[in-house]
Structure formats: structure tokens, C-alpha cells
Design an enzyme around this catalytic site. Structure first.
Site, PDB file in Angstrom:
ATOM      1  N   ASN A  73      27.057  45.624  31.265  1.00 44.98           N
ATOM      2  CA  ASN A  73      26.816  45.107  32.617  1.00 44.98           C
ATOM      3  C   ASN A  73      27.475  46.041  33.624  1.00 44.98           C
ATOM      4  O   ASN A  73      28.685  46.200  33.569  1.00 44.98           O
ATOM      5  CB  ASN A  73      27.401  43.698  32.734  1.00 44.98           C
ATOM      6  CG  ASN A  73      27.177  43.097  34.123  1.00 44.98           C
ATOM      7  OD1 ASN A  73      26.627  43.742  35.019  1.00 44.98           O
ATOM      8  ND2 ASN A  73      27.621  41.869  34.305  1.00 44.98           N
ATOM      9  N   ASP A 124      34.445  52.586  32.413  1.00 44.07           N
ATOM     10  CA  ASP A 124      34.237  51.146  32.202  1.00 44.07           C
ATOM     11  C   ASP A 124      34.436  50.809  30.711  1.00 44.07           C
ATOM     12  O   ASP A 124      33.698  50.006  30.136  1.00 44.07           O
ATOM     13  CB  ASP A 124      32.864  50.685  32.699  1.00 44.07           C
ATOM     14  CG  ASP A 124      32.822  49.179  32.956  1.00 44.07           C
ATOM     15  OD1 ASP A 124      33.866  48.513  32.802  1.00 44.07           O
ATOM     16  OD2 ASP A 124      31.742  48.669  33.306  1.00 44.07           O
ATOM     17  N   HIS A 135      35.304  45.364  22.429  1.00 45.55           N
ATOM     18  CA  HIS A 135      35.117  44.039  21.832  1.00 45.55           C
ATOM     19  C   HIS A 135      35.286  44.183  20.328  1.00 45.55           C
ATOM     20  O   HIS A 135      35.246  45.288  19.796  1.00 45.55           O
ATOM     21  CB  HIS A 135      33.708  43.499  22.144  1.00 45.55           C
ATOM     22  CG  HIS A 135      33.476  43.251  23.595  1.00 45.55           C
ATOM     23  ND1 HIS A 135      34.111  42.246  24.279  1.00 45.55           N
ATOM     24  CD2 HIS A 135      32.707  43.895  24.509  1.00 45.55           C
ATOM     25  CE1 HIS A 135      33.728  42.272  25.551  1.00 45.55           C
ATOM     26  NE2 HIS A 135      32.884  43.273  25.720  1.00 45.55           N
ATOM     27  N   GLY A 152      29.359  45.381  27.095  1.00 52.23           N
ATOM     28  CA  GLY A 152      30.457  46.346  27.133  1.00 52.23           C
ATOM     29  C   GLY A 152      30.504  47.251  25.927  1.00 52.23           C
ATOM     30  O   GLY A 152      30.170  46.867  24.818  1.00 52.23           O
TER      31      GLY A 152
HETATM   32 ZN   LIG Z   1      31.951  45.384  36.328  1.00 54.01          ZN
HETATM   33 ZN   LIG Z   2      34.377  46.865  34.133  1.00 54.92          ZN
END
Ligand SMILES: [Zn+2]
Ligand SMILES: [Zn+2]
Length: 407
Positions: free
Chosen positions: A266, A293, A297, A312
């Protein structure tokens, strides 16, 4: 004293934790590093990472994240507030700093939450967090849907001259999304996240920055419309900066044709047109910074079916290699986007520069090193990367933090 000799474009002499001299150096030092074939740049700065401590140490600790940063060539990172225990007060900020010192890897800076518990209802204590050393404020992971709250956050953060890092997503348009909304999502029958959902929020935040005089930083620009929004706002003199993530500079939504969760994030991967627009934005400086970013996980979570698995991927150990391998951003601009630009946005004194008197944080890059991405060798506890088995050219050969050789 440490002397870095034969590096391009110049030698560097370090005195303890400070850079003493840059240029042609004939002095002798206790330790000399022969950097023949390497390029010396300021220590890389990643202004957008997620470590999961405190609360989800099974995904990533501050120590494992700081080690992954070093392995990727990053000497400083800013960690978002959405760990297991949200960093929404001074205690949270001090905790990150203490754990960072203890880890002894990259410098880890805390980003404080904008709202208490990231709930988007009530402003957190930005003043106290700022005093404790928070470098910026963000509810990243969550969008701040309440415009009045965003306005007050910008007014408040302006008093401390710190930016709001905005996760721009109109969540009323993205409910249940799995990927980009477009031809590929229609073909796969998956719920989409349209470009407009990102661009309308980025536009709102630019107008609110204009209204308040606050500094808004647009995180992970993925849509071509968002590049336009930022470009126009900058022309109007609005205090806006922006970043792009490596995956939005390399990959498209076509990657999802096999329903693999390593391509789910995202904002989602977009179309070729968007990738080209984001690249153009980085090249012309509309998009100031490149940030990973990095979002680890557990394998169990990412192995679920596409619709159920969390958004992610990790990125600290592949960002530099991916950016250099693209060969679409001039080297100096790419390095600026990973050093001076993020250091300036976050107000990190002594970081992101290579000159006498600043901190002795350096990255020595081997631009010709060719290597294959092997998640098993990562220092991060995360393993989910879209670049698995990809051949990349360019990586960090040596990393120095505070005058200490870390790798
Ligand atoms: Zn974000
Ligand atoms: Zn982020």
C-alpha cells in the site's frame, strides 16, 4: 583517525566521529582503507521504514532493522510510529532512541504519531515528542481522513518546524483493495485502489499546507496524478516535499498476474505510465527523496492468499541495488535522493553531507558489484521481497557510522 584512500571522487579523513577533511589527502592516519574502485558518498538515509518493536518483535526488532540498514548501506533511518505499541508520546520516542544506541547499527530516528493510537481522532502530544527528539510526525499505515485534524496537525507541527509525513489515501475509495484499479485488476477480478484515491488526498494536504504554512511530505508517491499535484504545489511555493519507493520505480501491477503476495503493498504497484511519471518526478526533483517503506511481516502472514495477506514488503537491503540497476536516475540525483534530500526534510543535522565538520557517516559503494538477491542472507527478519533471485548491479561495500566501520 581513519583515511579513506583512492575512492572516487575524493579521499576522506575521519577524526573520531567527525569528517576532518575531504579532497586530496597526503596525511598519514592510524588506519587506512583502500577504496579503489569504490565511490564514497554521505551515509545513506532512509526516511521511511517500519520496524516492529515494541510489540511485534517476531517481525522485526530495532536491532535487526538497524543491522539490515547497514547491510543495505543506510547509516540513518526514520522509523514510523505504527509498531505494536504506537509511538505516540515522549516515552515511545525515547524508547526508540535507547534501543537504537544499544543496537549499535544505523542511527534510528523516531517518527511520532500524529494522532493518539493512530486512531485519527485526537492529536497526540506533538510538542513533547518533538522535545524528546521525534524528527517528524506521521500516522503512516493509516490515512488521516479528518481534514480539520490534519489542518491542526500542520499548524501544530509548524511550531516545531517538523514535517507531517502524509500517507495519502482516501480510504472511502480503497475499501478492501488488493491491487491497483485498472485493466489488470479487472482481468483478475480483484478489488482495486484507483490513482485518484491517492491524488485527491495529496491535493487536500497540499491545500492544507498552503492554508497553514505547515510542511507536508507526501509519502510513497505511486500515481502519475500525484506527481502532477506535487509539481504544481511546488510551483505555487507550497511547503511540500515527496518521496518514492523503489518498487514504484521498477515494478508494475502486471506482476500480480500470478497472485503473489510479494507484490502486495500500500499504495499498490501501478501501471507503466505511472512508473514512468514517478521516475520523471524523481529525476526532475519534484519527488525529493527515495525511501524503502521497509515493512516486514512474518512468513505465515505473507503466505496467506492474496486478499488476506497484509500489505508490505521489505526493502532496506535492496533499495540501493534496485535504484542503481534501473539506470534511469542519474547517479548524483539518486544519491541526493537518499542522502541530502531526506536529511534536509527531517532536519537531521550533520547527516546527508560529505564535508569537513559533519558526522563521519559514510557509505562506500561498489557500482559494478553484481549480485543476486537472496532473502535467506538478509539481516532483516523479514523475507518477503519482490526482488528475490533478481540480479542487481551496485551495492554498498563498506559502511561507516560515527567513525566506526560497521561492515
Ligand atoms: Zn504509507
Ligand atoms: Zn509506510
Amino acid at each position: 583517525m581513519i583515511l579513506i584512500k583512492n575512492a572516487r571522487p575524493h579521499d576522506v579523513l575521519l577524526d573520531g566521529a567527525t569528517i576532518k577533511k575531504v579532497g586530496k589527502i597526503s596525511e598519514k592516519a592510524e588506519q587506512t582503507i583502500d577504496a579503489k574502485g569504490l565511490v564514497v558518498v554521505p551515509g545513506l538515509v532512509d526516511m521511511h521504514v517500519h520496524f516492529r518493536e515494541p510489540g511485534r518483535e517476531d517481525k522485526e526488532t530495532i536491532a535487526s532493522g538497524a543491522a539490515a540498514a547497514i547491510a543495505g548501506g543506510f547509516t540513518s533511518v526514520a522509523v514510523m510510529a505504527n509498531s505494536g505499541r504506537v509511538c505516540d508520546d515522549a516515552v515511545g520516542v525515547v524508547y526508540v532512541q535507547a534501543k537504537s544506541r544499544e543496537a549499535g547499527g544505523a542511527n534510528v530516528y523516531a517518527v511520532g504519531a500524529v494522532t493518539k493510537g493512530l486512531k485519527g481522532e485526537e492529536l497526540a502530544e506533538l510538542g513533547k515528542m518533538s522535545e524528546a527528539g521525534a524528527v517528524a510526525f506521521s500516522d503512516d499505515g493509516m490515512a488521516i481522513t479528518n481534514s480539520e485534524l490534519m489542518r491542526r496537525a500542520l499548524e501544530y507541527s509548524k511550531m516545531f518546524d517538523k514535517p507531517i509525513l502524509a500517507h495519502c489515501e482516501d480510504t472511502t475509495l480503497t475499501r478492501g483493495f488488493v491491487m491497483n484499479e485498472g485493466r489488470v485488476s479487472a482481468k483478475l477480478g480483484l478489488r482495486g485502489y484507483p490513482n485518484a484515491a491517492e491524488a485527491v488526498m495529496a491535493a487536500r494536504d497540499c491545500y492544507l499546507a498552503a492554508l497553514t504554512g505547515g510542511h507536508v511530505h507526501v509519502c510513497h508517491v505511486s500515481a502519475k496524478e500525484t506527481v502532477d499535484v506535487v509539481r504544481r504545489a511546488k510551483k505555487q511555493g507550497i511547503r511540500v516535499t515527496a518521496e518514492a519507493a523503489p518498487h514504484h520505480l521498477m515494478l508494475t501491477d502486471e506482476a500480480l498476474l500470478d497472485y503473489e503476495s510479494k507484490y502486495k503493498m500500500n499504495p499498490p504497484l501501478r501501471t507503466r505510465e505511472d512508473v514512468d511519471a514517478v521516475l520523471e518526478g524523481v529525476v526532475d526533483g519534484t519527488i525529493d527523496a527515495i525511501a524503502s517503506d521497509h515493512a516486514p511481516h512474518t512468513a505465515e502472514e505473507k503466505e496467506q492468499e492474496l486478499a488476506a495477506c497484509p500489505n508490505g514488503i521489505i526493502g532496506l537491503e535492496t533499495t540501493l541495488g534496485v535504484i542503481l540497476s534501473l539506470k534511469k536516475i542519474p547517479f548524483d540525483r539518486a544519491i541526493d535522493a537518499m542522502t541530502a534530500a531526506p536529511a534536509r526534510i527531517l532536519g537531521l543535522k550533520g547527516k546527508g553531507a560529505l564535508k569537513a565538520g559533519v558526522d563521519a557517516d559514510l557509505t562506500l559503494i561498489d557500482p559494478k558489484a553484481s549480485w543476486t538477491v537472496d532473502p535467506a542472507s538478509f539481516r532483516s527478519m523479514g523475507r518477503c521481497t519482490p526482488y528475490e533471485k533478481m540480479k542487481l548491479t551496485g551495492r554498498a561495500a563498506k559502511v561507516i557510522v560515527g567513525g566506526r566501520l560497521c561492515s
